[in-house]
Enzyme design. Structure first.
Site, PDB file in Angstrom:
ATOM      1  CB  THR A   1      76.656  45.783  35.623  1.00 20.62           C
ATOM      2  OG1 THR A   1      75.762  46.995  35.257  1.00 20.62           O
ATOM      3  CG2 THR A   1      75.990  45.209  34.768  1.00 20.62           C
ATOM      4  CG  ASP A   2      80.009  48.695  39.762  1.00 21.11           C
ATOM      5  OD1 ASP A   2      80.399  48.169  38.164  1.00 21.11           O
ATOM      6  OD2 ASP A   2      80.958  48.304  39.992  1.00 21.11           O
ATOM      7  CB  ALA A   3      78.218  53.135  38.450  1.00 18.67           C
TER       8      ALA A   3
END
Length: 146
Positions: free
Chosen positions: A29-31
């Site tokens: 996942t990203d931020a």
């Protein structure tokens, strides 16, 4: 403590389509808490690799041969339709839609339940890693794919 052998996810062939399970981990996942866009390509690559393995072929054998061969991606299109998030259980499908002498085109869908999250179309070319030139896909592999 008893240690039991555990195999990695391997997927299954069903009606000329390969289905590969993937779980979304925190590292995917990203931020924003959704799967980072490039990781869908990694999921698709894993499914294609496991598809070849499910056909009974070891890609490492071709890499260890005197004349090394392997598939390389020549073209890739991806259409993102909905995000995946942490802990999602996904299925990555892989189906050959076109077969040439030295290439094959595959259609892949990454789904969560009945929802399509991403559609990936990939053209892979079988190449000599020594000459970096296309080479005919071995008959045994081509027969198993078709």
């Amino acid at each position: 403590m008893i240690i039991k052998p555990v195999s990695p996810a391997s997927g299954e062939l069903k009606d000329n389509e390969f289905l590969f399970p993937v779980r979304v981990y925190y590292e995917d996942t990203d931020a924003g808490g959704i799967v980072y866009y490039a990781n869908y390509l990694k999921f698709a690559e894993r499914a294609r690799t496991e598809y070849i393995r499910a056909l009974g072929m070891r890609q490492q054998d071709a890499l260890e041969d005197d004349d090394k061969f392997g598939f390389v991606v020549r073209h890739c299109e991806i259409d993102y339709q909905a995000p995946a998030v942490l802990d999602d259980e996904l299925i990555v499908s892989c189906k050959v839609t076109e077969m040439g002498g030295a290439s094959c085109t595959m259609h892949q869908e990454i789904t969560r339940g009945d929802q399509v999250l991403a559609v990936v179309d990939v053209k892979a070319v079988y190449v000599s890693l020594k000459t970096k030139r296309p080479s005919r896909i071995p008959r045994e592999l081509a027969a198993k794919i078709m």
